[in-house]
Design an enzyme around this catalytic site. Structure first.
Site, PDB file in Angstrom:
ATOM      1  N   LYS A  20      12.098 -17.647 -38.229  1.00 19.01           N
ATOM      2  CA  LYS A  20      12.242 -16.392 -37.481  1.00 19.01           C
ATOM      3  C   LYS A  20      11.072 -15.450 -37.810  1.00 19.01           C
ATOM      4  O   LYS A  20      10.308 -15.699 -38.764  1.00 19.01           O
ATOM      5  CB  LYS A  20      13.584 -15.755 -37.849  1.00 19.01           C
ATOM      6  CG  LYS A  20      14.808 -16.617 -37.492  1.00 19.01           C
ATOM      7  CD  LYS A  20      16.095 -15.890 -37.866  1.00 19.01           C
ATOM      8  CE  LYS A  20      17.308 -16.790 -37.803  1.00 19.01           C
ATOM      9  NZ  LYS A  20      18.547 -16.081 -38.204  1.00 19.01           N
ATOM     10  N   TYR A  60      21.075 -17.393 -28.533  1.00 19.20           N
ATOM     11  CA  TYR A  60      22.238 -16.964 -29.321  1.00 19.20           C
ATOM     12  C   TYR A  60      23.465 -16.694 -28.451  1.00 19.20           C
ATOM     13  O   TYR A  60      24.336 -15.923 -28.846  1.00 19.20           O
ATOM     14  CB  TYR A  60      21.873 -15.714 -30.129  1.00 19.20           C
ATOM     15  CG  TYR A  60      21.117 -16.018 -31.415  1.00 19.20           C
ATOM     16  CD1 TYR A  60      21.617 -16.938 -32.351  1.00 19.20           C
ATOM     17  CD2 TYR A  60      19.932 -15.365 -31.733  1.00 19.20           C
ATOM     18  CE1 TYR A  60      20.939 -17.204 -33.540  1.00 19.20           C
ATOM     19  CE2 TYR A  60      19.252 -15.626 -32.929  1.00 19.20           C
ATOM     20  CZ  TYR A  60      19.764 -16.545 -33.821  1.00 19.20           C
ATOM     21  OH  TYR A  60      19.106 -16.800 -35.006  1.00 19.20           O
ATOM     22  N   ARG A 113      17.301 -20.231 -47.813  1.00 18.93           N
ATOM     23  CA  ARG A 113      17.767 -18.834 -47.809  1.00 18.93           C
ATOM     24  C   ARG A 113      18.098 -18.350 -49.217  1.00 18.93           C
ATOM     25  O   ARG A 113      17.863 -17.179 -49.542  1.00 18.93           O
ATOM     26  CB  ARG A 113      18.980 -18.690 -46.886  1.00 18.93           C
ATOM     27  CG  ARG A 113      18.626 -18.762 -45.396  1.00 18.93           C
ATOM     28  CD  ARG A 113      19.867 -18.896 -44.555  1.00 18.93           C
ATOM     29  NE  ARG A 113      19.607 -18.833 -43.122  1.00 18.93           N
ATOM     30  CZ  ARG A 113      20.474 -19.237 -42.198  1.00 18.93           C
ATOM     31  NH1 ARG A 113      21.646 -19.739 -42.556  1.00 18.93           N
ATOM     32  NH2 ARG A 113      20.176 -19.144 -40.909  1.00 18.93           N
ATOM     33  N   ASN A 123      17.402 -13.526 -42.550  1.00 25.15           N
ATOM     34  CA  ASN A 123      17.604 -14.769 -43.311  1.00 25.15           C
ATOM     35  C   ASN A 123      16.602 -15.870 -42.946  1.00 25.15           C
ATOM     36  O   ASN A 123      16.824 -17.041 -43.221  1.00 25.15           O
ATOM     37  CB  ASN A 123      19.060 -15.249 -43.216  1.00 25.15           C
ATOM     38  CG  ASN A 123      19.480 -15.577 -41.793  1.00 25.15           C
ATOM     39  OD1 ASN A 123      18.677 -15.519 -40.866  1.00 25.15           O
ATOM     40  ND2 ASN A 123      20.746 -15.920 -41.624  1.00 25.15           N
ATOM     41  N   HIS A 126      16.390 -20.556 -38.716  1.00 31.49           N
ATOM     42  CA  HIS A 126      17.508 -21.025 -37.898  1.00 31.49           C
ATOM     43  C   HIS A 126      17.546 -22.542 -37.929  1.00 31.49           C
ATOM     44  O   HIS A 126      16.502 -23.193 -37.939  1.00 31.49           O
ATOM     45  CB  HIS A 126      17.327 -20.573 -36.441  1.00 31.49           C
ATOM     46  CG  HIS A 126      18.276 -21.268 -35.507  1.00 31.49           C
ATOM     47  ND1 HIS A 126      19.572 -20.839 -35.309  1.00 31.49           N
ATOM     48  CD2 HIS A 126      18.146 -22.415 -34.770  1.00 31.49           C
ATOM     49  CE1 HIS A 126      20.178 -21.668 -34.471  1.00 31.49           C
ATOM     50  NE2 HIS A 126      19.339 -22.633 -34.134  1.00 31.49           N
ATOM     51  N   GLU A 137      19.570 -26.721 -27.852  1.00 29.99           N
ATOM     52  CA  GLU A 137      18.494 -25.860 -28.370  1.00 29.99           C
ATOM     53  C   GLU A 137      17.119 -26.509 -28.197  1.00 29.99           C
ATOM     54  O   GLU A 137      16.151 -25.831 -27.859  1.00 29.99           O
ATOM     55  CB  GLU A 137      18.781 -25.508 -29.834  1.00 29.99           C
ATOM     56  CG  GLU A 137      19.989 -24.569 -29.950  1.00 29.99           C
ATOM     57  CD  GLU A 137      20.407 -24.255 -31.378  1.00 29.99           C
ATOM     58  OE1 GLU A 137      21.290 -23.391 -31.544  1.00 29.99           O
ATOM     59  OE2 GLU A 137      19.878 -24.867 -32.326  1.00 29.99           O
TER      60      GLU A 137
HETATM   61  P1  GDP Z   1      23.461 -19.500 -38.800  1.00 26.93           P
HETATM   62  O1  GDP Z   1      23.804 -20.666 -37.916  1.00 26.93           O
HETATM   63  O2  GDP Z   1      23.624 -19.805 -40.259  1.00 26.93           O
HETATM   64  O3  GDP Z   1      22.086 -18.938 -38.511  1.00 26.93           O
HETATM   65  O4  GDP Z   1      24.532 -18.348 -38.516  1.00 26.93           O
HETATM   66  P2  GDP Z   1      25.247 -17.876 -37.155  1.00 26.93           P
HETATM   67  O5  GDP Z   1      24.999 -18.858 -36.056  1.00 26.93           O
HETATM   68  O6  GDP Z   1      26.651 -17.535 -37.481  1.00 26.93           O
HETATM   69  O7  GDP Z   1      24.501 -16.507 -36.831  1.00 26.93           O
HETATM   70  C1  GDP Z   1      23.225 -16.509 -36.255  1.00 26.93           C
HETATM   71  C2  GDP Z   1      22.393 -15.454 -36.941  1.00 26.93           C
HETATM   72  O8  GDP Z   1      22.984 -14.175 -36.691  1.00 26.93           O
HETATM   73  C3  GDP Z   1      22.338 -15.559 -38.461  1.00 26.93           C
HETATM   74  O9  GDP Z   1      21.370 -16.472 -38.922  1.00 26.93           O
HETATM   75  C4  GDP Z   1      22.012 -14.141 -38.851  1.00 26.93           C
HETATM   76  O10 GDP Z   1      20.614 -13.899 -38.688  1.00 26.93           O
HETATM   77  C5  GDP Z   1      22.759 -13.334 -37.806  1.00 26.93           C
HETATM   78  N1  GDP Z   1      24.066 -12.904 -38.335  1.00 26.93           N
HETATM   79  C6  GDP Z   1      25.156 -13.666 -38.547  1.00 26.93           C
HETATM   80  N2  GDP Z   1      26.159 -12.934 -39.053  1.00 26.93           N
HETATM   81  C7  GDP Z   1      25.670 -11.672 -39.165  1.00 26.93           C
HETATM   82  C8  GDP Z   1      26.219 -10.441 -39.623  1.00 26.93           C
HETATM   83  O11 GDP Z   1      27.373 -10.361 -40.048  1.00 26.93           O
HETATM   84  N3  GDP Z   1      25.397  -9.345 -39.571  1.00 26.93           N
HETATM   85  C9  GDP Z   1      24.110  -9.413 -39.109  1.00 26.93           C
HETATM   86  N4  GDP Z   1      23.374  -8.306 -39.097  1.00 26.93           N
HETATM   87  N5  GDP Z   1      23.571 -10.550 -38.686  1.00 26.93           N
HETATM   88  C10 GDP Z   1      24.330 -11.670 -38.700  1.00 26.93           C
HETATM   89 MG    MG Z   2      24.168 -20.747 -35.884  1.00 28.90          MG
END
Ligand code: GDP
Ligand code: MG
Length: 162
Positions: A20, A60, A113, A123, A126, A137
């Site tokens: 990212k 997303y 991470r 973080n 992705h 994707e």
């Molecule tokens: P990933 O698959 O581990 O990347 O997680 P997810 O698919 O659940 O979420 C996508 C991205 O959204 C994450 O990598 C974070 O950058 C962001 N994200 C997820 N949960 C949160 C949250 O509670 N707060 C914020 N600010 N960002 C979040």
């Molecule tokens: Mg995800």
């Protein structure tokens, strides 16, 4: 014992991995790419791209009802993203292990991470979370001709396939 060539081919998967804008800006490209490379996975596509906000929303789309969705899409489209496809046996699931938990406060040390990020909103990386997501994707970020199929010289040493 050498693994059967057909069994090996059947286990091959591809996953979508993206560094990212925070990871790119922090100079972490080589660090992150090298973790996938050293593990034994094969890079089959790579490009640097600044996604539009609309594109980020597509990427997303599953999270569109979450309160952080808008900020997340603004962030993903705020600068260059290094988009990649990595190939290997079990790369989808194990790639997620290399990446670590979504919230870097909960990611284990030794993960990307865990070692390199502090907060969930920044973080740095992705990774696709399953077979279907990986397919979707990869198709969203890459055209088929951008995926390079080749035999890597180390494959026989990584997999024990003759
Ligand atoms: P990933 O698959 O581990 O990347 O997680 P997810 O698919 O659940 O979420 C996508 C991205 O959204 C994450 O990598 C974070 O950058 C962001 N994200 C997820 N949960 C949160 C949250 O509670 N707060 C914020 N600010 N960002 C979040
Ligand atoms: Mg995800």
């Amino acid at each position: 014992m050498l693994q059967d060539q057909e069994a090996h081919a059947a286990e091959m998967e591809r996953t979508f991995i993206a560094i990212k804008p925070d990871g790119v800006q922090r100079g972490l490209i080589s660090e992150i790419v090298s973790r996938f490379e050293r593990k034994g996975y094969k890079l089959v596509a790579i490009k640097l791209i600044v996604p539009s906000k609309e594109f980020a929303q597509k990427h997303y789309h599953d999270l569109k009802d979450r309160p952080f969705f808008n900020g997340l899409c603004d962030f993903l489209s705020s600068g260059p993203v290094l988009a990649m496809v990595w190939e290997g046996e079990g790369v989808i699931k194990y790639g997620r292990k290399l990446i670590g938990a979504t919230d870097p406060q909960k990611s284990e040390p030794g993960t990307i991470r865990g070692d390199l990020a502090v907060v969930v909103g920044r973080n740095i990386i992705h990774g696709s979370d399953g077979l279907e997501t990986a397919k979707d994707e990869i198709a969203l970020w890459f055209e088929p001709k951008e995926l390079v199929s080749y035999t890597s010289n180390v494959e026989k040493w990584v997999y024990g396939v003759n």
